[in-house]
Design an enzyme around this catalytic site. Structure first.
Site, PDB file in Angstrom:
ATOM      1  N   HIS A  90       0.858  -1.203   0.000  1.00  0.00           N
ATOM      2  CA  HIS A  90       0.000   0.000   0.000  1.00  0.00           C
ATOM      3  C   HIS A  90       0.885   1.240   0.000  1.00  0.00           C
ATOM      4  O   HIS A  90       1.965   1.248   0.581  1.00  0.00           O
ATOM      5  CB  HIS A  90      -0.988   0.007   1.176  1.00  0.00           C
ATOM      6  CG  HIS A  90      -0.361   0.030   2.547  1.00  0.00           C
ATOM      7  ND1 HIS A  90       0.046   1.191   3.163  1.00  0.00           N
ATOM      8  CD2 HIS A  90      -0.092  -0.965   3.423  1.00  0.00           C
ATOM      9  CE1 HIS A  90       0.534   0.921   4.365  1.00  0.00           C
ATOM     10  NE2 HIS A  90       0.477  -0.390   4.549  1.00  0.00           N
ATOM     11  N   ASP A  92      -0.471   4.348   0.805  1.00  0.00           N
ATOM     12  CA  ASP A  92      -0.923   5.328   1.791  1.00  0.00           C
ATOM     13  C   ASP A  92      -0.145   5.116   3.091  1.00  0.00           C
ATOM     14  O   ASP A  92       0.408   4.041   3.335  1.00  0.00           O
ATOM     15  CB  ASP A  92      -2.426   5.223   2.038  1.00  0.00           C
ATOM     16  CG  ASP A  92      -2.817   3.968   2.802  1.00  0.00           C
ATOM     17  OD1 ASP A  92      -2.483   2.871   2.316  1.00  0.00           O
ATOM     18  OD2 ASP A  92      -3.454   4.071   3.869  1.00  0.00           O
ATOM     19  N   ASP A 123       6.531   1.085   6.007  1.00  0.00           N
ATOM     20  CA  ASP A 123       5.109   0.744   6.012  1.00  0.00           C
ATOM     21  C   ASP A 123       4.322   1.755   5.173  1.00  0.00           C
ATOM     22  O   ASP A 123       3.825   2.728   5.704  1.00  0.00           O
ATOM     23  CB  ASP A 123       4.608   0.747   7.463  1.00  0.00           C
ATOM     24  CG  ASP A 123       3.153   0.356   7.590  1.00  0.00           C
ATOM     25  OD1 ASP A 123       2.643  -0.363   6.716  1.00  0.00           O
ATOM     26  OD2 ASP A 123       2.513   0.776   8.585  1.00  0.00           O
ATOM     27  N   GLU A 156      -5.156   1.556   3.172  1.00  0.00           N
ATOM     28  CA  GLU A 156      -5.003   0.479   4.155  1.00  0.00           C
ATOM     29  C   GLU A 156      -4.927   1.014   5.574  1.00  0.00           C
ATOM     30  O   GLU A 156      -5.519   0.455   6.503  1.00  0.00           O
ATOM     31  CB  GLU A 156      -3.751  -0.346   3.829  1.00  0.00           C
ATOM     32  CG  GLU A 156      -3.631  -1.643   4.631  1.00  0.00           C
ATOM     33  CD  GLU A 156      -2.996  -1.471   5.993  1.00  0.00           C
ATOM     34  OE1 GLU A 156      -3.167  -2.368   6.841  1.00  0.00           O
ATOM     35  OE2 GLU A 156      -2.318  -0.445   6.221  1.00  0.00           O
ATOM     36  N   GLU A 157      -4.198   2.106   5.769  1.00  0.00           N
ATOM     37  CA  GLU A 157      -4.003   2.623   7.112  1.00  0.00           C
ATOM     38  C   GLU A 157      -5.288   3.189   7.719  1.00  0.00           C
ATOM     39  O   GLU A 157      -5.420   3.237   8.944  1.00  0.00           O
ATOM     40  CB  GLU A 157      -2.921   3.714   7.111  1.00  0.00           C
ATOM     41  CG  GLU A 157      -1.545   3.247   6.677  1.00  0.00           C
ATOM     42  CD  GLU A 157      -0.876   2.300   7.663  1.00  0.00           C
ATOM     43  OE1 GLU A 157      -1.522   1.883   8.642  1.00  0.00           O
ATOM     44  OE2 GLU A 157       0.296   1.960   7.442  1.00  0.00           O
ATOM     45  N   HIS A 423       4.276   3.641  12.296  1.00  0.00           N
ATOM     46  CA  HIS A 423       3.177   4.381  12.909  1.00  0.00           C
ATOM     47  C   HIS A 423       3.659   5.373  13.972  1.00  0.00           C
ATOM     48  O   HIS A 423       2.848   6.111  14.521  1.00  0.00           O
ATOM     49  CB  HIS A 423       2.127   3.451  13.544  1.00  0.00           C
ATOM     50  CG  HIS A 423       1.369   2.624  12.558  1.00  0.00           C
ATOM     51  ND1 HIS A 423       0.113   2.118  12.830  1.00  0.00           N
ATOM     52  CD2 HIS A 423       1.660   2.215  11.315  1.00  0.00           C
ATOM     53  CE1 HIS A 423      -0.311   1.413  11.793  1.00  0.00           C
ATOM     54  NE2 HIS A 423       0.625   1.460  10.857  1.00  0.00           N
TER      55      HIS A 423
END
Length: 451
Positions: A90, A92, A123, A156-157, A423
């Site tokens: 992903h 995003d 990520d 996705e996030e 994150h």
């Protein structure tokens, strides 16, 4: 013995990979368009689409998914009769949080002490680059031996399920014999790992109201019901004395029988302060991979600066509940909502709203694809054997794909090892891991095609 030609090719491509990741990280592609411009996500999607076209992919398309974001799709045909492998990542990313807390700007890829820092570097924009590296290495060494489909998700996030719904509406699009999800990570830098399980999740917004409006705490405090205090009581009811999650009707005694996570290592990875205890019971692996875990993600209440002496009339919270394989996320949502309602004190008015959900996932690690991946990782990481671990996070698309294509084998690998701090502020990727995992993925495609 001469080095593996795949490994040699990937090593030669790493400067280009760094340049491309620099370009991709620069897009502020957070799929929350109340905070970040939609144009940033669209530009990132177009970057991925252009990269696929440059590698000879056909049918490259920006898919407008039901949540208002775009997923990027393309097909690279392989030899006649070859299996089809779907590669997922992903583009995003999570918001950068406090940009002032970053050592270097979050959307500028910066090399520091042997790692590349930037939001999405691990990520999962790094996952996009990993797929490209693997395919380029194969093209330079005899060709790609399978038909490859690539899907790069744009939300996705956020957990809003755009690609999941799109896949359900177009079930033929992502059909594959094997699916490689490039959104997990090694247990440790240098220790090749596949993720065998993912916890599911649900997000519930809670609102408690007690008064028609705020009141002076001196005049009314002591008898007027305080909505913020009621909310604190509710949130406290979700944990036992030792910090274990306690949602009425939800069991929490499962055990993890795979790779274990030593407590000292976990404390270091999680940056637990000296003297602060870990919460919960059982092994660390039990707690983070096999049992439910509730987290209060946010509370709406007056900030300390500027607060007035008032009894609060209303308060809100956003609660995340992670659930292990074997627990239905929809049922867990109902239990969480019922728990909140049952534990709201003083007859306060309470409303709950589910705003996101994803099912847990368990892979079939006995499949031929896993055997091919184990062999490939052993070559990419000399002297190391592939390990099986769980992951506390959720990738809801995994269950959607498993339901749509029950015959497909699903493997989860990626760049999000503990030092990556995904994150969080100062997210980073190890270029050595990017290189080795790209080699492993290329070797896997060769070995899988030959199996």
């Amino acid at each position: 013995m001469s080095p593996n030609p795949i490994a040699e090719t990937v090593a030669s491509l790493m400067p280009k990979a760094k340049a491309e990741l620099t370009e991709l990280v620069a897009f502020k592609s957070v799929a929350d368009f109340d905070q970040f411009p939609r144009s940033e996500s669209e530009a990132a999607a177009n970057w991925v689409a252009d990269a696929l076209r440059a590698e000879g992919f056909q049918d490259v398309a920006l898919l407008d998914t039901p949540d208002g974001t775009q997923s990027v799709y393309g097909v690279l045909p392989g030899p006649e009769g070859a299996p089809t492998v779907l590669l997922y990542a992903h583009y995003d990313v999570q918001p950068p949080l406090d940009e002032a807390a970053w050592t270097t700007p979050p959307f500028e890829l910066t090399e520091r002490e042997g790692r590349w820092y930037g939001r999405g570097s691990a990520d999962c924009k790094g996952g996009v680059i990993m797929h490209l590296l693997a395919l380029r290495a194969l093209k330079a060494n005899g060709g790609v031996p399978v038909t490859v489909k690539v899907i790069a998700e744009g939300s996705e996030e956020m957990g809003t399920g755009g690609l999941e719904r799109y896949a359900e509406q177009h079930p033929d699009l992502l059909t594959a014999d094997t699916i490689v999800i490039g959104d997990a990570g090694n247990f440790r830098v240098g220790l090749p790992t596949v993720t065998a399980t993912l916890r599911g999740m649900t997000l519930v917004r809670v609102r408690i109201d007690t008064l028609g409006g705020n009141l002076h705490s001196g005049q009314f405090g002591g008898a007027a019901p305080d909505a913020l205090a009621a909310l604190v009581r509710v949130l406290d009811s979700l944990r036992a004395e030792d910090g274990s999650t306690t949602v009425d009707g939800l069991t929490g005694d499962e055990v993890w029988d795979g790779l274990q996570y030593e407590e000292d290592a976990f404390r270091k990875d999680a940056k637990v302060l000296d003297g602060v205890e870990l919460i919960g019971a059982g092994t660390v692996a039990d707690r983070i991979w096999a049992r439910p875990a509730v987290t209060v993600l946010g509370i709406d209440c007056p900030p300390v600066v500027g607060a007035t002496p008032s009894v609060q009339a209303g308060a809100r919270a956003l609660i995340s509940l992670r659930v292990p394989p074997g627990v239905d996320a929809a049922e867990a949502t109902k239990l969480l909502q019922a728990h909140v309602e049952a534990h709201t004190p003083w007859g306060a008015q309470v409303t709950t709203e589910q705003i996101g959900q994803g099912q847990a996932f368990r892979a079939d690690t006995t499949s031929p694809a896993y055997a091919a991946m184990a062999e490939a990782m052993g070559e990419a990481y000399p002297g190391e054997e592939m390990q099986y671990a769980g992951q506390g996070g959720s990738i809801p698309l995994c269950n959607t794909l498993a339901a749509l294509y029950p015959q497909a084998e699903i493997l989860l690998i990626g760049l999000s090892e503990p030092e990556a701090q995904i994150h969080a502020v100062n997210e980073s990727v190890s270029p050595e891991e990017l290189e080795r995992l790209s080699v492993a993925e290329a070797l896997f495609l060769q070995k899988y095609a030959a199996s």
